[in-house]
Design an enzyme around this catalytic site. Sequence first.
Site, short mmCIF file in Angstrom:
data_model
loop_
_atom_site.label_atom_id
_atom_site.label_comp_id
_atom_site.label_asym_id
_atom_site.label_seq_id
_atom_site.Cartn_x
_atom_site.Cartn_y
_atom_site.Cartn_z
N ASP A 10 1.01 46.38 8.23
CA ASP A 10 1.00 47.11 9.50
C ASP A 10 -0.28 47.93 9.58
OD1 ASP A 10 1.71 48.35 11.84
OD2 ASP A 10 3.73 48.89 11.17
N GLU A 104 0.84 43.81 13.44
CA GLU A 104 1.70 43.73 12.26
C GLU A 104 2.20 42.32 12.05
OE1 GLU A 104 5.92 45.08 12.58
OE2 GLU A 104 5.12 46.24 14.23
#
Length: 389
Positions: A10, A104
């Site tokens: 992420d 992500e």
Amino acid sequence: MTDTPILHVDMDAFYASVALRERPDLVGEPVVVGGSGRGVVLAANYVARRYGIRSALPMTRVRRLCPHVTVLEPDYDTFTSVSASVMETFREVTPVVEAMSLDEAFLDVRGSLRRLGQPAEIAERLRSTIHDEQGITCSVGVAASVSVAKLASRRAKPDGVIVVPPARVTSFLHPLDVGELYGVGEKTQALLHRFGLLTVGDVAHTPLDTLQRAVGVHLGRHLHDLAWGTDRAELNPTSGPHEPERSMGADETFGRDTDDRDVIVRELLRLSARVGGRMRAAGVAGRTVTLKVRFADFTTITRSRTLPEATDVTVEIHRAVTRLYDALGLQRARLRLVGVRVEGLVARASVQRQLVLGEPEHGWAEADRAVDLATRRFGSAAVRPASLV
DNA sequence: TCTGGGGTCCTAGGACCC
DNA sequence: TCTGGGGTCCTAGGACCC
């Protein structure tokens, strides 16, 4: 072999980090990326977060929390290209990459261990590659399942790695607030709290049928699985051919609330053209057309209509939503937002259009094709319906 | 000057068919 | 006379995620 093959990567404050590459003078200052006017925060750097600024916060409140914050306009072209480079870096590690959004993705590194080492080493290598190539940082969670990996990456932020081996899953999960679980938003969190279920451990130790009576059969089962870390470990790779979208839509908040039918119908035409153009570019058509209306007081309603046949024609979409709008019979209600969405998408090639006698629809599809061609050549500003000029 | 825009999935009721 | 189930489609709303 490894018992923690799933990585969740992420980017840290992605839009803000990318925007700051162009503005190194602002590093160390509070910065948000967001829309002007009635917009919200898309991303806030970690300095801005110290003032309580978070994603989705209205810009009006941002100014109050931190009057000297710098607001940068989003540049989606750059975000998209940085994202593509990052995803390419992931695919150099493993072909099994499931992208969740621009910033992500999950990676299954089971097949990469011999070549690249343990998951934690792979995570560190990815982080330094992305930092060197893109000048942004990311955080990585490593676990046996997707939801534990995701919670771990959140805990690792910013700029860190956390590995949660199976033996430590419950001690990692159970102290967390129920609101941390994927699928538990504001409403469900409040509901669970009212039942006295404050932590993930509380959910884990509630009998399944009790949980299901509280939040529904499906969500109850889902939460029970998440609370024990027994959710899926298999990814659906997003590279290559994949399922078409189920719907496409566009909506827009007016700069000022309006009750002017002309303004509203014209906006519906713009949105219909945007949706139709995207459908034609993707080669899909759909049967169910939905109008969304948000009133000045933020209450929101939808009205939908299923057509006899799937369409990708701007004029047909616009006609359907305009009828839905007129059927509402609004008098002086001021609207904040209108939206257009087409659902039930299928490949356009599979649609056999019936010719209806006495209703020659010829021409509109051809007109769209001409618009699409000109748009590709000259950009979207070049061609628009006459009533929008 | 509170509260964007892109989506997905679930629930629930009614119609309709077998 | 009254009573039935299941399956699918359509519509509306709501919750959630990034």
